[in-house]
Design an enzyme around this catalytic site. Structure first.
Site, PDB file in Angstrom:
ATOM      1  N   LYS A  78       0.839  -1.159  -0.155  1.00 29.47           N
ATOM      2  CA  LYS A  78       0.108   0.125   0.036  1.00 29.47           C
ATOM      3  C   LYS A  78       0.913   1.208   0.091  1.00 29.47           C
ATOM      4  O   LYS A  78       2.014   1.428   0.698  1.00 29.47           O
ATOM      5  CB  LYS A  78      -0.976   0.092   1.327  1.00 29.47           C
ATOM      6  CG  LYS A  78      -2.028   0.885   1.345  1.00 29.47           C
ATOM      7  CD  LYS A  78      -2.921   1.092   2.441  1.00 29.47           C
ATOM      8  CE  LYS A  78      -3.971   2.030   2.567  1.00 29.47           C
ATOM      9  NZ  LYS A  78      -4.700   1.832   3.739  1.00 29.47           N
ATOM     10  N   SER A 153      -9.892   1.860   2.596  1.00 28.32           N
ATOM     11  CA  SER A 153      -8.977   2.718   1.913  1.00 28.32           C
ATOM     12  C   SER A 153      -7.920   2.064   1.131  1.00 28.32           C
ATOM     13  O   SER A 153      -7.316   2.317  -0.008  1.00 28.32           O
ATOM     14  CB  SER A 153      -8.062   3.655   2.645  1.00 28.32           C
ATOM     15  OG  SER A 153      -7.402   3.115   3.641  1.00 28.32           O
ATOM     16  N   SER A 177      -9.880  -0.525   6.966  1.00 28.98           N
ATOM     17  CA  SER A 177      -9.379  -0.486   5.418  1.00 28.98           C
ATOM     18  C   SER A 177      -8.613  -1.566   5.219  1.00 28.98           C
ATOM     19  O   SER A 177      -8.233  -1.450   3.695  1.00 28.98           O
ATOM     20  CB  SER A 177      -8.345   0.842   5.388  1.00 28.98           C
ATOM     21  OG  SER A 177      -9.156   2.151   5.440  1.00 28.98           O
TER      22      SER A 177
HETATM   23  N1  GLN Z   1     -12.902   4.165   6.218  1.00 33.86           N
HETATM   24  C1  GLN Z   1     -12.138   4.465   7.501  1.00 33.86           C
HETATM   25  C2  GLN Z   1     -12.113   6.025   7.399  1.00 33.86           C
HETATM   26  O1  GLN Z   1     -12.492   6.521   6.343  1.00 33.86           O
HETATM   27  C3  GLN Z   1     -11.302   3.557   7.741  1.00 33.86           C
HETATM   28  C4  GLN Z   1     -10.019   4.034   6.939  1.00 33.86           C
HETATM   29  C5  GLN Z   1      -8.974   2.986   7.602  1.00 33.86           C
HETATM   30  O2  GLN Z   1      -9.177   1.897   8.230  1.00 33.86           O
HETATM   31  N2  GLN Z   1      -7.589   3.383   7.019  1.00 33.86           N
HETATM   32  O3  GLN Z   1     -11.450   6.441   7.996  1.00 33.86           O
END
Ligand code: GLN
Length: 496
Positions: A78, A153, A177
């Protein structure tokens, strides 16, 4: 790619000379050349560095040396995980050309194990989002239906594994994410216990919530990656100083008298019916394996989102203060007469996207004098209650079973208000808030508009109980048979 047998077999083939790390890498790169222009999983690939690395692995094998347990296994990483020779953008214009002076610990551990990291995958900017649509450099498409999101994400990491671009990848999970995109792309994704994996070199979003973890096509493959990246690290004082248990040794032996808790709050009408149907089917699978299904309650499930969206932005607003146009990344040009303040303001205004700005403002607000007690302090108090609630439920069961998400992958552009995006995380944020471990597993598909879309189930286990989590997951996987079930890219890409 010839690794339907999994990562361990692939690595064995490289070590025994049946195949070479270089040819394995080439087949990944060829597939990426062919299909990634449509899917957009990669922010960049560093083919030459990776080729060099693969040849080094092959040289070790030729010299009779053991390159390690992941010998020649390509891994996509990532774009929030830094490495010293490649750009890490975090999906943000502010870090568009940023090259870190050091490698993340997880990156070093992959290299030490003989793996071949070869590219950085697209993600929501600073990992803030649930669809990868907040990446400043373009969205990623879901390999099952290219009109849909891969989740986020870590959408690029999940989609890269589902597309067969890489047998495994790394993501980061602050509120879901890893698990959410794993569910929407039909692959396995693990969020380890807080402190199990070093965060050194993971660009910080919410450091009390963030964890790095693997994506792969099977529980065994994901466990093989976790085994290598986990463990105490002198560079991250929040890593746990207990030895990493052997995650692979007993992975395939079923747990006798497994107690599977199913919280009533997880099977609500707001879920897509196909999701509830798949969770019920998973309960049947566990029953058929002799597990006991126990009804449990987790009433604080409902306050998870509110708590997370105070703590996460609070930490983010403090972390992201470092991107000031001077120390890292983008620096704006000044007009005559403008001063230092303008440099900060302009660099940040140009460099950060809308969602990141929203989080910074939210976080600054909840931390400001007068609001700190009402929001931030209260969120920390609720955090303790959520932790306690999990602890008491885990007295009744070994693992919790439920959905990972409330529906299958949604169409690109369909969730255009922040709240509907935030609600995607209902079932995932509490594991981060409590610091426990969780996994998302493919649990079948549902046909929507002529496409099969994967649905994931989530298992959660107490902190440090990865061995139980993974064995319970493997029991389901072995019985249900969804591992290595990947989309037919030729078909999905042709119909896009
Ligand atoms: N979707 C969540 C957010 O927008 C989680 C993001 C993540 O786990 N990095 O913060």
């Amino acid at each position: 790619m010839s690794n339907d047998g999994g990562i361990l077999q692939l690595s064995e083939q490289v070590r025994s000379g049946q195949t070479t790390a270089e040819s394995v890498l080439e087949s990944c790169l060829e597939r990426i050349d062919c299909y990634d222009p449509v899917l957009g999983c990669f922010q960049n690939t560093f083919a030459d560095v990776a080729r060099e690395r693969a040849r080094e692995v092959d040289r070790l094998v030729n010299d009779g040396k053991d390159p390690g347990p992941l010998a020649g296994v390509p891994v996509a990483v990532k774009d929030t995980i830094v490495s010293r020779n490649e750009i890490t953008t975090c999906g943000s214009r502010i870090l568009e050309n940023f090259v870190s002076p050091y490698d993340a610990t997880v990156y070093t551990r992959l290299l030490d194990a003989g793996a071949v990291p070869f590219g950085k995958t697209r993600c929501d900017e600073f990992a803030m989002g649930s669809s990868t649509e907040h990446c400043a450099f373009g969205s990623v498409r879901n390999p099952w239906d290219t009109s849909r999101v891969p989740g986020g994400s870590s959408g690029g990491s999940a989609a890269a594994v589902a597309a067969g671009f890489s047998p495994a990848s790394l993501g980061s999970d602050t509120g879901g994410s890893i698990r959410q995109p794993a569910a929407l792309c039909g692959v396995v994704g693990i969020k380890p216990t807080y402190g199990r994996v070093s965060r050194y070199g993971l660009v910080s979003f919410g450091p009390s919530l963030d964890q790095v973890g693997p994506f792969a096509r099977s529980v065994e493959d994901a466990a093989a990656i976790l085994q290598v990246i986990a463990g105490e690290d002198v560079h991250d004082s929040t890593t746990i100083d207990t030895p990493v248990p052997d995650l692979l040794g007993e992975l395939h032996s079923p747990i006798e008298k497994l107690r599977v808790g199913v919280p009533s709050e997880y099977l609500v009408e707001g879920n897509d019916p196909a999701v509830n149907e798949r969770v019920h089917a998973a309960m049947d699978v566990y029953r058929s394996l002799g597990a006991e299904i126990i009804d449990v309650q987790l009433p604080l499930t409902d306050v998870g989102i509110a708590t997370y969206y105070v703590i996460g932005p609070a930490e983010a607003s403090s972390n992201l203060a470092r991107y000031d146009g001077i120390r890292y990344g983008r620096r704006a040009d000044l007009e005559p007469g403008e001063v230092l303040f303008d440099l900060y303001a302009r660099s940040r205004s140009e460099g950060f996207g809308e969602e990141v700005k929203r989080r910074i403002m939210l976080g600054t607000y909840v931390l400001s004098a007068g609001y700190y007690d009402a929001y931030y302090k209260r969120a920390l108090q609720v955090r303790r209650l959520i932790r306690d609630e999990f602890n008491s439920v885990f007295e009744q069961c070994d693992v919790l079973l439920g959905p990972t998400t409330n529906g299958p992958a949604f169409a690109l552009g369909s969730k255009n208000d922040p709240l509907s995006m935030y609600l995607c995380d209902r079932y995932t944020v509490n594991a981060n808030i409590a610091g426990i471990c969780g996994i998302s597993l493919p649990a079948g598909t549902v046909a929507v508009d002529g496409h099969e879309l994967p649905i994931g189930i989530q298992l959660q286990a107490p902190a440090l109980c990865e061995p139980t989590l993974l064995r319970a997951a493997r029991m389901f996987e072995a019985a249900a048979g969804y591992e290595n079930h990947l989309p037919d890219l030729k078909k999905t890409v042709a119909s896009s």
